[in-house]
Design a protein around this motif. Structure first.
Motif, short mmCIF file in Angstrom:
data_model
loop_
_atom_site.label_atom_id
_atom_site.label_comp_id
_atom_site.label_asym_id
_atom_site.label_seq_id
_atom_site.Cartn_x
_atom_site.Cartn_y
_atom_site.Cartn_z
N ASN A 1 42.86 39.70 45.00
CA ASN A 1 43.93 40.12 46.23
C ASN A 1 44.88 38.65 45.61
O ASN A 1 45.56 38.67 45.70
CB ASN A 1 43.74 40.31 47.36
N TYR A 2 43.51 37.33 45.54
CA TYR A 2 44.41 36.24 45.20
C TYR A 2 45.27 35.98 44.24
O TYR A 2 46.74 36.11 43.84
CB TYR A 2 43.40 35.37 45.48
N ALA B 1 38.95 39.75 47.09
CA ALA B 1 39.38 38.53 47.57
C ALA B 1 40.19 37.67 46.27
O ALA B 1 40.98 37.87 46.58
CB ALA B 1 38.58 37.99 48.55
N PHE C 1 36.33 31.35 45.41
CA PHE C 1 35.73 32.60 45.92
C PHE C 1 34.33 32.68 46.07
O PHE C 1 34.14 33.90 46.49
CB PHE C 1 36.65 33.88 46.02
N ARG D 1 33.76 39.34 47.54
CA ARG D 1 34.16 38.53 46.80
C ARG D 1 35.29 38.51 45.95
O ARG D 1 36.19 38.07 46.03
CB ARG D 1 33.30 37.60 46.67
#
Length: 279
Positions: free
Chosen positions: A203-204, A200, A182, A197
């Motif tokens: 969340n990953y 994200a 990211f 970033r």
């Protein structure tokens, strides 16, 4: 140092201590002893008032004692030895937990999830596998459940504790390859850069944890459903915590996420009702 296992568990006010209330008396007492062991070795690794070499020696003394017998066991060590014998717990699971704590003595970096998973296996999956024996789980499929759940719980802990771990010796457990995916650097993390970033990337990680929770549910054998109720309470609490962090955008640099006592009681009650009248 003398340790009273019941007192250690009472003071901890942890989600595990909460979940153990549902167990029959003898199994609950066994888990109190086991939890106290986990707490003591974890605290040994994290004690800032003792030099690293001293902490390492204490952890290695535990490891050698478990493998070869304690020459002069303190009350907790004697309790743990009795617990291992009573429930036929493989000693290598307890020494794996100690190995995980030894890894925490000198903060390191994990390049990939595969690297991190070796750590999460030691500090969480091994705990679950040993707990199965005390819970009285019989089906070999429960071992798969314990491993999947261990990875999920530890990953949830890692996400919750990002800010605290940075403050505690600049510890970073998130896989560096995932930060890179990211375009979010180690320097960004140390600088507590909160942006798209970061969210994200978190969340990953949350998706990875969610897939482990799903794998655990899929693996759980119906024949051990009652024995695994404390583990299911843990799963429900931590999955709810993961969802709470996700909804809030993982503001882990400036807050510690937790569930209210009322929310935990609701989860506890739901699982207690599933036990039926035989407990």
């Amino acid at each position: 140092m003398q340790h009273d296992s019941a007192e250690i568990t009472k003071q901890a006010k942890s989600n595990l201590a909460f979940a153990l209330q549902i167990l029959p008396k003898e199994r609950r007492e066994g888990m109190v002893s086991f939890y106290a062991f986990c707490r003591v070795v974890d605290d040994l690794a994290d004690d800032p008032d003792r030099p690293i070499n001293e902490r390492e020696a204490s952890l290695l003394a535990w490891k050698v004692g478990l493998e070869n017998g304690f020459p002069n066991p303190d009350p907790l060590q004697a309790e743990v030895v009795a617990l291992i014998e009573r429930h036929s717990i493989p000693v290598h699971l307890l020494t794996a937990i100690i190995d995980g704590c030894l890894m925490d003595l000198r903060p390191q970096r994990f390049g990939t999830w595969e690297d991190l998973s070796q750590y999460t296996y030691k500090v969480a999956c091994a705990v679950g596998l040993a707990s199965l024996k005390v819970f009285g789980a019989q089906d070999p499929a429960s071992e798969r459940y314990a491993v999947e759940l261990g990875h999920a719980l530890q990953l949830t802990n890692i996400l919750r504790d990002v800010g605290e771990d940075l403050a505690n010796g600049v510890r970073i457990y998130l896989p560096l390859a995932d930060l890179g995916r990211f375009q979010y650097s180690e320097r960004d993390l140390i600088g507590r850069v909160y942006d798209g970033r970061f969210v994200a990337m978190m969340n990953y990680q949350a998706e990875r944890a969610a897939s482990f929770y799903a794998e655990a549910v899929a693996a759980m054998p119906k024949s051990d459903a009652k024995a695994l109720v404390p583990a299911e309470i843990m799963r429900s609490i931590y999955q709810t915590l993961l969802e709470k962090m996700k909804r809030d955008g993982f503001k882990v640099f400036d807050r510690r996420y937790s569930l209210s006592k009322a929310r935990k009681m609701a989860i506890f009650s739901k699982h207690f009702l599933r036990l039926g009248p035989t407990v």
